[in-house]
Design a protein around this motif. Structure first.
Motif, short mmCIF file in Angstrom:
data_model
loop_
_atom_site.label_atom_id
_atom_site.label_comp_id
_atom_site.label_asym_id
_atom_site.label_seq_id
_atom_site.Cartn_x
_atom_site.Cartn_y
_atom_site.Cartn_z
N PHE A 117 4.05 -30.39 38.50
CA PHE A 117 5.62 -30.45 37.94
C PHE A 117 6.50 -30.93 39.00
CE2 PHE A 117 3.05 -27.22 35.27
CZ PHE A 117 3.21 -27.84 34.38
N GLU A 118 6.42 -31.42 40.16
CA GLU A 118 7.40 -31.87 40.94
C GLU A 118 7.36 -33.42 40.67
OE1 GLU A 118 6.98 -30.20 44.67
OE2 GLU A 118 8.67 -28.90 44.33
N SER A 119 6.29 -34.03 39.90
CA SER A 119 5.83 -35.43 39.75
C SER A 119 7.21 -35.86 38.91
CB SER A 119 4.63 -35.70 39.58
OG SER A 119 4.47 -37.00 39.07
N ALA A 120 7.81 -36.91 39.26
CA ALA A 120 8.56 -37.54 38.26
C ALA A 120 8.01 -38.30 37.11
CB ALA A 120 9.62 -38.50 38.96
N ARG A 121 6.62 -38.78 37.55
CA ARG A 121 5.92 -39.41 36.56
C ARG A 121 5.40 -38.29 35.20
NH1 ARG A 121 0.17 -40.46 35.67
NH2 ARG A 121 -0.35 -39.48 37.71
N ASN A 122 5.56 -37.18 35.70
CA ASN A 122 5.30 -36.14 34.65
C ASN A 122 6.65 -35.34 33.99
OD1 ASN A 122 2.25 -36.64 35.24
ND2 ASN A 122 2.62 -35.12 36.91
N GLY A 123 7.48 -36.18 34.39
CA GLY A 123 8.81 -35.61 33.76
C GLY A 123 9.40 -34.37 34.58
N GLY A 124 8.86 -33.94 35.70
CA GLY A 124 9.35 -32.66 36.56
C GLY A 124 10.35 -33.01 37.34
N GLY A 125 10.64 -32.02 38.34
CA GLY A 125 11.71 -32.11 39.22
C GLY A 125 11.29 -31.00 40.15
N SER A 126 12.15 -30.66 41.20
CA SER A 126 11.93 -29.63 42.12
C SER A 126 11.78 -28.27 41.77
CB SER A 126 13.52 -29.67 42.98
OG SER A 126 13.55 -30.89 43.60
N VAL A 127 10.74 -27.76 42.10
CA VAL A 127 10.30 -26.44 41.67
C VAL A 127 10.75 -25.46 42.70
CG1 VAL A 127 8.14 -24.98 41.28
CG2 VAL A 127 8.24 -27.59 40.37
N GLN A 128 11.21 -24.27 41.87
CA GLN A 128 11.87 -23.39 42.78
C GLN A 128 10.84 -22.06 42.93
OE1 GLN A 128 15.26 -21.15 40.84
NE2 GLN A 128 15.64 -19.87 42.75
N ASN A 129 10.10 -21.89 41.96
CA ASN A 129 9.09 -21.02 41.82
C ASN A 129 8.09 -21.12 40.91
OD1 ASN A 129 7.99 -18.38 42.83
ND2 ASN A 129 9.14 -17.46 41.00
N VAL A 130 6.93 -20.55 41.27
CA VAL A 130 5.64 -20.48 40.25
C VAL A 130 4.95 -19.33 40.35
CG1 VAL A 130 3.22 -21.36 39.76
CG2 VAL A 130 5.06 -23.03 40.71
N VAL A 131 4.73 -18.49 39.30
CA VAL A 131 4.16 -17.34 38.94
C VAL A 131 2.85 -17.51 38.14
CG1 VAL A 131 4.39 -15.03 38.00
CG2 VAL A 131 6.62 -16.22 38.73
N MET A 132 1.81 -17.32 38.75
CA MET A 132 0.51 -17.46 38.29
C MET A 132 0.09 -16.26 37.35
SD MET A 132 -0.38 -20.32 39.74
CE MET A 132 -2.14 -20.39 39.40
N LEU A 133 -0.45 -16.67 36.05
CA LEU A 133 -0.66 -15.40 35.29
C LEU A 133 -2.37 -15.87 34.80
CD1 LEU A 133 2.17 -15.47 32.74
CD2 LEU A 133 1.84 -13.97 34.85
#
Length: 366
Positions: A117-133
């Motif tokens: 999700f930080e990959s520009a190719r995937n439309g992402g940007g800088s990630v602040q936080n990830v919560v695993m569920l």
């Protein structure tokens, strides 16, 4: 690891103006809210806006797909006597920086999710936080900038060639929005599990035991259909609760692991019961029956049989309250209060001390 393609159009659930309607009562049907919004906004449902109901929090979100002054709409909505009569209120929904990703393959590393999700190719940007569920096969990904969602929501996403779904998540309500099409989560199929005829009859004849099983399964969103008594090959049916079909948020959270949890809980409940079949030849059993029927003396055993496992089966006939025994085991309710049958007879024979001892056990152990 991943791939993405352009969608034909931007998801309206993110790109459009959002208004949150709160305090919606259970008896308020969707048509009432639709008409209320149409009359106040002078817009048409399904053309200029659509409404996503969130019954778990008694709310709904209006997604306007046309130009509208939301502040003016909220003001008119709040002063509308029809809205006041329904007890509903309206407010703007904040701009989101978080997405909920559903359908994540089990054991996907958190680092892989961050990099994806930080990959520009995937439309992402800088990630602040990830919560695993992991129990929901989902993750929450929060970005530093809300603008990232404008690009991210235009793409299709996959991990290890398995498609995943991405929805905008709003922390103020603790829910994501699924849009007009709803989540891509299917209602789990019912499970049919063979069960012992003897266990089925034993549970069915005791309403309290039956309720305990049904309540335990209902806690994990499972409805039980019991087989007919006397069926030679009984099968118990475990089904997803019908009431959750309209609760999209709960459905998306529960469905991915529902089957595994249902099997585990049902196995735990059934492990409390065990059927032991003894190979007694008909002539032997008939001899036991005749001797029990003919003997009037309770203090002496009528018949004793040694089983193949070495255990002794001893039969008596008479008043259980008069029998000389170290321990008497009978069924009881959860409060240990005798309401009838052998339990009431034993308390009457033993006196009030037995009942007081039972009450002390409930006070100490619960």
């Amino acid at each position: 690891m991943e791939k993405e393609t352009e969608k034909e159009e931007v998801s309206p659930s993110y790109s459009s103006t959002l208004v949150l309607i709160e305090n919606i009562q259970d008896n308020c049907i969707p048509e009432i809210i639709n008409l209320l919004v149409e009359n106040i906004s002078k817009k048409l449902a399904d053309i200029d806006f659509f409404i996503e109901r969130i019954p778990e929090i008694h709310s709904a979100v209006i997604t306007f797909t046309c130009d509208i002054d939301t502040a003016d709409f909220i003001g008119k909505f709040s002063s509308c006597h029809r809205a006041q009569g329904q007890g509903v209120t309206a407010r703007s929904l904040e701009e989101s920086r978080t997405v909920r990703v559903e359908g994540i393959p089990p054991k996907t590393p958190e680092t892989m999710i961050e990099l994806y999700f930080e990959s520009a190719r995937n439309g992402g940007g800088s990630v602040q936080n990830v919560v695993m569920l992991p129990d929901e096969n989902a993750v929450l990904v929060t970005f530093y900038l809300p603008e990232v969602l404008q690009t991210l929501m235009t793409r299709q996403h996959a991990f290890n060639n398995q498609a995943v779904s991405v929805y905008p998540y709003y922390t103020s309500i603790g829910h994501c929005l699924y849009g007009q099409k709803g989540p891509h989560t299917a209602i789990p199929d019912s499970e049919e599990i063979p069960i012992s005829l003897h266990i089925t009859e034993f549970i069915s004849k005791d309403p309290q035991k039956k309720i305990i099983v049904e309540n335990a399964m209902a806690n994990i969103y499972c409805d039980i259909t019991w087989p007919d008594l006397g069926h030679p090959t009984p099968v118990i049916k475990l089904s997803f609760l019908n009431t959750l079909s309209c609760q999209l948020w709960t459905l998306a959270k529960v469905a991915p692991t529902w089957k595994n949890k249902v099997h585990a809980e049902f196995s735990r409940l059934m492990s409390m019961y065990k059927v032991i079949e003894c190979d007694l030849k008909p002539p032997v059993w008939e001899a036991i029956r005749e001797k029990v029927s003919s003997s009037p003396n309770l203090s002496e055993p009528h018949c004793q049989v040694t089983l193949q496992n070495g255990a002794n089966l001893v039969t008596y006939k008479g008043d259980l309250c008069q029998h000389n025994a170290d321990v008497i085991v009978i069924s009881s309710n959860k409060n240990l209060k005798p309401t009838g049958g052998a339990a009431l007879a034993l308390v009457k024979a033993a006196g009030l001390k037995l009942q007081k001892d039972c009450e002390l056990i409930i006070q100490k152990e619960g």
